[in-house]
Enzyme design. Structure first.
Site, short mmCIF file in Angstrom:
data_model
loop_
_atom_site.label_atom_id
_atom_site.label_comp_id
_atom_site.label_asym_id
_atom_site.label_seq_id
_atom_site.Cartn_x
_atom_site.Cartn_y
_atom_site.Cartn_z
N ARG A 241 -5.47 -7.74 -10.67
CA ARG A 241 -6.17 -9.18 -11.09
C ARG A 241 -7.48 -8.93 -11.49
O ARG A 241 -8.07 -7.56 -11.49
CB ARG A 241 -6.14 -10.40 -10.00
CG ARG A 241 -6.84 -9.62 -8.70
CD ARG A 241 -6.99 -10.72 -7.63
NE ARG A 241 -7.28 -10.14 -6.41
CZ ARG A 241 -8.73 -9.55 -6.17
NH1 ARG A 241 -9.52 -9.76 -6.85
NH2 ARG A 241 -8.96 -9.18 -4.75
N LYS B 257 0.78 -1.47 -0.14
CA LYS B 257 0.17 -0.02 -0.13
C LYS B 257 0.96 1.19 -0.08
O LYS B 257 0.36 2.34 -0.54
CB LYS B 257 -0.87 -0.25 1.20
CG LYS B 257 -2.00 -1.03 1.01
CD LYS B 257 -3.09 -1.03 2.27
CE LYS B 257 -4.16 -1.96 2.18
NZ LYS B 257 -3.98 -3.32 2.13
N GLU C 231 -3.80 6.69 8.55
CA GLU C 231 -4.55 7.61 7.77
C GLU C 231 -5.56 8.02 8.63
O GLU C 231 -5.95 7.67 9.56
CB GLU C 231 -5.18 6.59 6.61
CG GLU C 231 -4.30 6.30 5.70
CD GLU C 231 -5.10 5.48 4.48
OE1 GLU C 231 -4.89 5.38 3.39
OE2 GLU C 231 -6.36 5.23 4.56
N HIS D 72 -15.01 -6.61 6.32
CA HIS D 72 -14.10 -5.85 5.28
C HIS D 72 -14.17 -6.65 3.92
O HIS D 72 -13.16 -6.25 3.21
CB HIS D 72 -12.84 -5.56 5.84
CG HIS D 72 -12.57 -4.73 7.21
ND1 HIS D 72 -12.96 -3.50 7.36
CD2 HIS D 72 -12.48 -5.21 8.34
CE1 HIS D 72 -12.94 -3.06 8.41
NE2 HIS D 72 -12.68 -3.97 9.36
#
Length: 497
Positions: free
Chosen positions: A293, A117, A201, A236
């Site tokens: 993908r 990330k 974040e 999630h």
């Protein structure tokens, strides 16, 4: 290069879905399977099949050497990894390349950057892609991290730099719990991904999950195929997806599409990929990550654009350009997808493995079922418990939702618990129907007892219908028979579950 034979390094519905497109293109297919999947539908459908090991994924579908050997042995020139398993593994992509084979997917270099990330954020920042305020590098010093969190402002999110699926992620609402939550995030990230790197974040309290489908080729062409709304999630992970989103304006759609193309361009992306964003309550969007993908939810994009994404993947891998340009694409109608899992929504969506005693799929206009099972088959304990993807298409969102409700009602599965009842709950809920929802839909609105209440309502309808029929026949024991009808309905509905 002309591709004449493809080995599909996957199983279940996605293996079948890839093989069907390949067959339409006149390309032969090879299935791989574990001992647990000897009778699987994808094994029967393929032109050839080869066993790659024991049921455990590590000994079969995740064994790079065995997958490469199977491709070389059968003469398959290319490998399609589908999603999951080895699909985002740079080591596998390199092994395919080193063996002189073609991977139907992006380069290992693109996988490596977008698989982390922080590296993905750094690549995207070169193109000025909007980011959630936070740290641009991994944080290891607790005191320094705590100071940065105070600058960003609570609540904040601590996230693992590697991996996904909610692992290594912690919401911190105040400075008093920061140190403990950071230690937990680092520990979980280390256990799950072998990498304890985390970053910070700002926590977006009411986010929507919007992703943009992209295609890139080796000639420098990159296009986007509009967005998918993926905000209905549990743990999630997505359960309901739709395209297009009900909240994006044409201007915002164009802006997000340009950003997605730039993210793909930052790593010279080839093949099908998805750029994921979060959207806040003010419709500000921020880059989240890129999945290198084909996505589980790709059918909704296919239905609204008329593009077969698997065929495009294969053509791109063979060196051909994307078969259309951005201006030729438009959104036609609306599509909704429900992931039908062998899970018990009334028990925190825990897997419910067993035998499909009854398995009858819905049919009719606007209904697509991508599955890999048939009646009498077992759901293996070794793999993801998804049974099927149920997709409906309509001229507009209301029609697509109405068709989904009909399709769920017609889908007959017994022997295990499934997410069909939950899907029905979502389709009927005012928040979903109005488009006023976010990723907290499940925790805000869903309670297990709602499923029981729904069954009882349907039972009551059945009893009323029986009562009406009996009155017409002027039968005497009306009440008793109506009660029996209700009881039978409940018993038959719940049998073998």
């Amino acid at each position: 290069m002309k591709i004449e034979k493809i080995l599909v390094a996957n199983r279940g519905e996605i293996a079948l879905r890839i093989m069907r497109s390949a067959r339409e293109m006149g390309i032969a297919t090879v299935a791989i399977f574990s001992d647990a999947d000897r009778e699987a539908l994808h094994v029967r459908y393929a032109d050839e099949a080869i066993c790659v090991g024991a049921p455990a994924s590590a000994e079969s579908y995740l064994n790079i050497d065995k997958v490469i050997a199977a491709s070389l042995k059968t003469g398959a020139q290319a490998i399609h990894p589908g999603y999951g398993f080895l699909s985002e593994n740079p080591a596998f992509a390199r092994a395919v390349r080193d063996a002189g084979l073609i991977l139907i997917g992006p380069s290992p270099e693109a996988m490596e950057i977008m698989g982390n990330k922080l590296a993905a954020k750094a690549a995207a920042l070169k193109y000025g892609i909007p980011m959630v305020p936070g740290t641009e590098q991994a944080v290891t010093d607790v005191a320094e991290a705590k100071a940065r969190a105070a600058e960003v402002g609570y609540p904040i999110l601590i996230k693992a730099a590697a991996g996904g699926g909610g692992k290594g992620m912690r919401i911190v609402r105040d400075a008093g719990s920061f140190e403990e939550q950071m230690q937990l995030a680092v520990s979980e990230a280390t256990t799950a991904f072998g990498d304890g790197a985390v970053f910070i974040e700002r926590y977006v309290s009411s986010p929507r999950h919007i992703e943009i489908q992209v295609l890139g080729d080796s000639h420098g062409n990159i296009v986007h195929l509009f967005e998918r709304e993926c905000s209905i999630q549990r743990r999630h992970q997505k359960v309901v997806e739709e395209a297009p989103s009900s909240v994006l304006t044409p201007e915002l759609r164009e802006q997000m599409g340009r950003c997605a193309v730039d993210v793909a361009r930052s790593v010279s992306y080839t093949g099908a990929g998805t750029v994921e964003f979060i959207l806040d309550e003010k419709l500000n969007f921020f880059f989240l990550e890129m999945n290198t993908r084909l996505q589980v939810e790709h059918p909704v994009t296919e239905l609204i654009t008329g593009v077969d994404l698997v065929k495009e993947q294969i053509r791109i891998a063979a060196g051909e350009p994307v078969s259309f340009n951005q201006e030729e694409l438009s959104i036609r109608g609306h599509a909704v997808e429900l992931r039908v899992y062998a899970e018990d929504p009334a028990n925190n969506f825990l897997p419910d493995i067993g035998t499909l005693q009854t398995y009858k799929t819905p049919q009719g206009p606007g209904i697509r079922v991508d599955d890999g099972f048939e009646q009498g088959m077992d759901i293996p304990i070794y793999y993801d418990p998804m049974i099927a993807k149920l997709i409906t298409y309509g001229g507009d969102r209301n029609e697509a939702i109405s068709r989904m409700q009909r399709a769920i009602a017609e889908y007959d599965i017994t022997g295990i618990q499934t997410t069909l009842g939950f899907g029905s709950f979502v389709m009927q809920h005012e928040a979903f129907r109005s488009g006023n929802f976010d990723t907290h839909f499940v925790e805000k609105f869903f309670r297990p007892e709602f499923l029981t209440a729904s069954e009882e309502e349907e039972a009551l309808v059945a009893a009323i219908a029986a009562l009406s029929y009996l009155k017409e026949r002027r039968s005497a024991p009306v009440a008793a028979t109506a009660q029996a009808a209700e009881n039978n309905w409940i018993r038959n509905r719940r049998q073998l579950r």
